[in-house]
Write a protein that holds these residues in place. Structure first.
Motif, PDB file in Angstrom:
ATOM      1  N   TYR A 165       0.952  -1.245   0.095  1.00  0.00           N
ATOM      2  CA  TYR A 165      -0.137   0.048   0.142  1.00  0.00           C
ATOM      3  C   TYR A 165       0.448   1.613  -0.244  1.00  0.00           C
ATOM      4  CZ  TYR A 165      -3.791   3.503   1.808  1.00  0.00           C
ATOM      5  OH  TYR A 165      -4.263   4.916   1.605  1.00  0.00           O
ATOM      6  N   TYR A 166       0.296   2.373  -0.359  1.00  0.00           N
ATOM      7  CA  TYR A 166       1.408   3.966  -0.728  1.00  0.00           C
ATOM      8  C   TYR A 166       0.268   4.839  -0.467  1.00  0.00           C
ATOM      9  CZ  TYR A 166       5.727   1.179  -2.556  1.00  0.00           C
ATOM     10  OH  TYR A 166       6.721   0.904  -2.225  1.00  0.00           O
ATOM     11  N   GLU A 167       0.635   5.604   0.239  1.00  0.00           N
ATOM     12  CA  GLU A 167      -0.412   6.880   0.100  1.00  0.00           C
ATOM     13  C   GLU A 167      -0.074   7.636  -1.127  1.00  0.00           C
ATOM     14  OE1 GLU A 167      -1.961   7.844   2.565  1.00  0.00           O
ATOM     15  OE2 GLU A 167      -1.883   5.902   4.061  1.00  0.00           O
ATOM     16  N   ALA A 168      -1.014   8.368  -1.546  1.00  0.00           N
ATOM     17  CA  ALA A 168      -0.907   9.351  -2.589  1.00  0.00           C
ATOM     18  C   ALA A 168       0.421  10.423  -2.774  1.00  0.00           C
ATOM     19  CB  ALA A 168      -2.166  10.690  -2.657  1.00  0.00           C
ATOM     20  N   GLY A 169       1.123   9.783  -3.424  1.00  0.00           N
ATOM     21  CA  GLY A 169       1.991  11.381  -3.833  1.00  0.00           C
ATOM     22  C   GLY A 169       3.032  10.101  -5.172  1.00  0.00           C
ATOM     23  N   ALA A 170       4.536  10.772  -5.304  1.00  0.00           N
ATOM     24  CA  ALA A 170       4.974  10.573  -5.309  1.00  0.00           C
ATOM     25  C   ALA A 170       6.144   9.870  -5.001  1.00  0.00           C
ATOM     26  CB  ALA A 170       5.659  11.919  -6.391  1.00  0.00           C
ATOM     27  N   HIS A 171       6.723   8.888  -5.814  1.00  0.00           N
ATOM     28  CA  HIS A 171       7.200   7.784  -5.097  1.00  0.00           C
ATOM     29  C   HIS A 171       8.713   7.318  -5.950  1.00  0.00           C
ATOM     30  CE1 HIS A 171       4.610   7.069  -1.772  1.00  0.00           C
ATOM     31  NE2 HIS A 171       3.469   6.565  -2.735  1.00  0.00           N
ATOM     32  N   GLU A 172       9.086   6.469  -4.744  1.00  0.00           N
ATOM     33  CA  GLU A 172      10.161   5.718  -5.455  1.00  0.00           C
ATOM     34  C   GLU A 172      10.388   4.411  -5.033  1.00  0.00           C
ATOM     35  OE1 GLU A 172      14.607   8.359  -5.138  1.00  0.00           O
ATOM     36  OE2 GLU A 172      13.552   9.246  -6.945  1.00  0.00           O
ATOM     37  N   VAL A 173      11.584   3.529  -5.776  1.00  0.00           N
ATOM     38  CA  VAL A 173      11.813   2.095  -5.269  1.00  0.00           C
ATOM     39  C   VAL A 173      12.972   1.594  -6.081  1.00  0.00           C
ATOM     40  CG1 VAL A 173      11.712  -0.243  -4.445  1.00  0.00           C
ATOM     41  CG2 VAL A 173       9.652   1.523  -4.431  1.00  0.00           C
ATOM     42  N   ARG A 174      13.902   1.970  -5.848  1.00  0.00           N
ATOM     43  CA  ARG A 174      15.659   1.216  -5.728  1.00  0.00           C
ATOM     44  C   ARG A 174      15.338  -0.402  -5.962  1.00  0.00           C
ATOM     45  NH1 ARG A 174      19.960   3.739  -6.135  1.00  0.00           N
ATOM     46  NH2 ARG A 174      21.453   2.282  -5.560  1.00  0.00           N
ATOM     47  N   PHE A 175      15.859  -0.603  -7.804  1.00  0.00           N
ATOM     48  CA  PHE A 175      15.474  -2.050  -7.664  1.00  0.00           C
ATOM     49  C   PHE A 175      16.914  -2.835  -7.971  1.00  0.00           C
ATOM     50  CE2 PHE A 175      15.510  -5.225 -11.620  1.00  0.00           C
ATOM     51  CZ  PHE A 175      14.834  -6.296 -11.192  1.00  0.00           C
ATOM     52  N   ASN A 176      16.914  -3.428  -6.985  1.00  0.00           N
ATOM     53  CA  ASN A 176      18.496  -4.260  -7.332  1.00  0.00           C
ATOM     54  C   ASN A 176      18.317  -5.879  -8.435  1.00  0.00           C
ATOM     55  OD1 ASN A 176      20.821  -6.141  -7.300  1.00  0.00           O
ATOM     56  ND2 ASN A 176      21.338  -4.737  -5.578  1.00  0.00           N
ATOM     57  N   CYS A 177      19.173  -5.390  -9.562  1.00  0.00           N
ATOM     58  CA  CYS A 177      18.422  -6.572 -10.190  1.00  0.00           C
ATOM     59  C   CYS A 177      19.313  -8.370  -9.635  1.00  0.00           C
ATOM     60  CB  CYS A 177      18.733  -6.647 -11.631  1.00  0.00           C
ATOM     61  SG  CYS A 177      20.491  -6.659 -12.206  1.00  0.00           S
ATOM     62  N   GLY A 178      19.808  -7.906  -9.086  1.00  0.00           N
ATOM     63  CA  GLY A 178      20.376  -9.081  -8.325  1.00  0.00           C
ATOM     64  C   GLY A 178      20.952 -10.100  -9.811  1.00  0.00           C
ATOM     65  N   LYS A 179      20.373 -11.086  -9.823  1.00  0.00           N
ATOM     66  CA  LYS A 179      21.127 -11.886 -10.682  1.00  0.00           C
ATOM     67  C   LYS A 179      20.959 -12.321 -12.241  1.00  0.00           C
ATOM     68  CE  LYS A 179      22.879 -15.550  -7.335  1.00  0.00           C
ATOM     69  NZ  LYS A 179      23.349 -17.023  -6.425  1.00  0.00           N
ATOM     70  N   LEU A 180      20.156 -11.389 -12.323  1.00  0.00           N
ATOM     71  CA  LEU A 180      19.036 -10.736 -14.121  1.00  0.00           C
ATOM     72  C   LEU A 180      20.760 -10.872 -15.312  1.00  0.00           C
ATOM     73  CD1 LEU A 180      16.572  -8.824 -13.313  1.00  0.00           C
ATOM     74  CD2 LEU A 180      15.943 -11.561 -13.573  1.00  0.00           C
ATOM     75  N   VAL A 181      19.915 -11.250 -15.938  1.00  0.00           N
ATOM     76  CA  VAL A 181      21.662 -11.535 -17.480  1.00  0.00           C
ATOM     77  C   VAL A 181      20.986 -10.265 -17.682  1.00  0.00           C
ATOM     78  CG1 VAL A 181      21.632 -13.589 -17.454  1.00  0.00           C
ATOM     79  CG2 VAL A 181      19.839 -12.867 -19.007  1.00  0.00           C
ATOM     80  N   SER A 182      21.816 -10.041 -18.523  1.00  0.00           N
ATOM     81  CA  SER A 182      21.825  -8.614 -19.404  1.00  0.00           C
ATOM     82  C   SER A 182      20.917  -8.623 -20.138  1.00  0.00           C
ATOM     83  CB  SER A 182      23.295  -8.482 -20.194  1.00  0.00           C
ATOM     84  OG  SER A 182      23.803  -7.931 -19.281  1.00  0.00           O
ATOM     85  N   GLY A 183      19.824  -7.783 -20.450  1.00  0.00           N
ATOM     86  CA  GLY A 183      19.120  -7.919 -21.597  1.00  0.00           C
ATOM     87  C   GLY A 183      17.916  -6.651 -21.468  1.00  0.00           C
ATOM     88  N   ILE A 184      16.624  -7.006 -22.343  1.00  0.00           N
ATOM     89  CA  ILE A 184      15.501  -6.371 -22.220  1.00  0.00           C
ATOM     90  C   ILE A 184      14.634  -6.307 -21.225  1.00  0.00           C
ATOM     91  CG2 ILE A 184      13.972  -4.459 -23.493  1.00  0.00           C
ATOM     92  CD1 ILE A 184      16.323  -4.995 -26.073  1.00  0.00           C
ATOM     93  N   TYR A 185      13.573  -5.829 -20.438  1.00  0.00           N
ATOM     94  CA  TYR A 185      12.948  -6.224 -18.996  1.00  0.00           C
ATOM     95  C   TYR A 185      11.775  -5.340 -19.426  1.00  0.00           C
ATOM     96  CZ  TYR A 185      16.271  -9.585 -17.313  1.00  0.00           C
ATOM     97  OH  TYR A 185      17.609 -10.575 -17.526  1.00  0.00           O
ATOM     98  N   PHE A 186      10.827  -5.279 -19.077  1.00  0.00           N
ATOM     99  CA  PHE A 186       9.299  -4.863 -19.036  1.00  0.00           C
ATOM    100  C   PHE A 186       9.232  -4.857 -18.176  1.00  0.00           C
ATOM    101  CE2 PHE A 186       9.693  -5.863 -23.670  1.00  0.00           C
ATOM    102  CZ  PHE A 186       9.435  -4.775 -24.315  1.00  0.00           C
ATOM    103  N   TYR A 187       8.615  -3.662 -16.629  1.00  0.00           N
ATOM    104  CA  TYR A 187       7.969  -4.054 -15.796  1.00  0.00           C
ATOM    105  C   TYR A 187       6.517  -3.238 -15.948  1.00  0.00           C
ATOM    106  CZ  TYR A 187       9.725   1.133 -15.746  1.00  0.00           C
ATOM    107  OH  TYR A 187      10.283   2.455 -16.118  1.00  0.00           O
ATOM    108  N   THR A 188       5.772  -4.083 -15.512  1.00  0.00           N
ATOM    109  CA  THR A 188       4.274  -3.159 -15.150  1.00  0.00           C
ATOM    110  C   THR A 188       4.476  -3.079 -13.572  1.00  0.00           C
ATOM    111  OG1 THR A 188       3.674  -4.475 -17.260  1.00  0.00           O
ATOM    112  CG2 THR A 188       2.212  -3.902 -15.575  1.00  0.00           C
ATOM    113  N   GLY A 189       3.429  -1.585 -14.019  1.00  0.00           N
ATOM    114  CA  GLY A 189       2.535  -1.163 -12.255  1.00  0.00           C
ATOM    115  C   GLY A 189       0.876  -1.123 -12.000  1.00  0.00           C
TER     116      GLY A 189
END
Length: 152
Positions: free
Chosen positions: A113-137
């Motif tokens: 849950y998030y309150e109204a407003g602007a938010h940001e999250v740092r994402f650490n890709c871990g062991k993902l390999v190089s390439g193109i990914y898509f993210y959906t919110g």
């Protein structure tokens, strides 16, 4: 905030601390010299330095989002860590899911849950390999998708 040019006019508002001394306010302040006094939720006043006048180049405007949105990650392309930014128009559950090119879910960095407003999250890709990914919110019935590039 105390506006010293307006003979001590005081403005109380909630600010968001972004780290490195950057604070974002959602309320306009009049005047150019502003002194900030910080008080936490328990009423403790911060004494880490003396109040300092700072120059405000322009009035801050109300930046509450009018709709839900998912911004482009930054940096992009990225190497290991990137920042995902999104706006929430009203408090709601937010889910951000990362998919590979085959449409397989590879990570779910946000699911709460998030309150109204602007938010940001740092994402650490871990062991993902190089390439193109898509993210959906997904938030409050809306869905937004962006593309990101991981380069190791």
């Amino acid at each position: 905030f105390t506006d010293e040019e307006d003979e001590g006019g005081t403005y109380e508002t909630t600010v968001t601390a972004k780290g490195a001394g950057i604070f974002i306010s959602t309320k306009s302040m009049v005047g150019r010299n502003v002194t900030a006094t910080v008080t936490d939720a328990e009423g403790n006043t911060s004494e880490f330095s003396h109040p300092t006048a700072t120059q405000v180049e322009h009035e801050m405007e109300n930046h509450m989002p009018q709709s839900n949105s998912l911004s482009q990650n930054f940096p992009n392309p990225f190497n290991e860590v990137t920042t995902l930014r999104f706006n929430v128009a009203k408090g709601t559950n937010v889910k951000i899911v990362i998919y590979d090119l085959r449409g397989r879910e590879v990570a779910k960095p946000v699911h709460r849950y998030y309150e109204a407003g602007a938010h940001e999250v740092r994402f650490n890709c871990g062991k993902l390999v190089s390439g193109i990914y898509f993210y959906t919110g997904e938030m409050d019935g809306s869905s937004h998708t962006q593309k990101m590039v991981l380069m190791r």
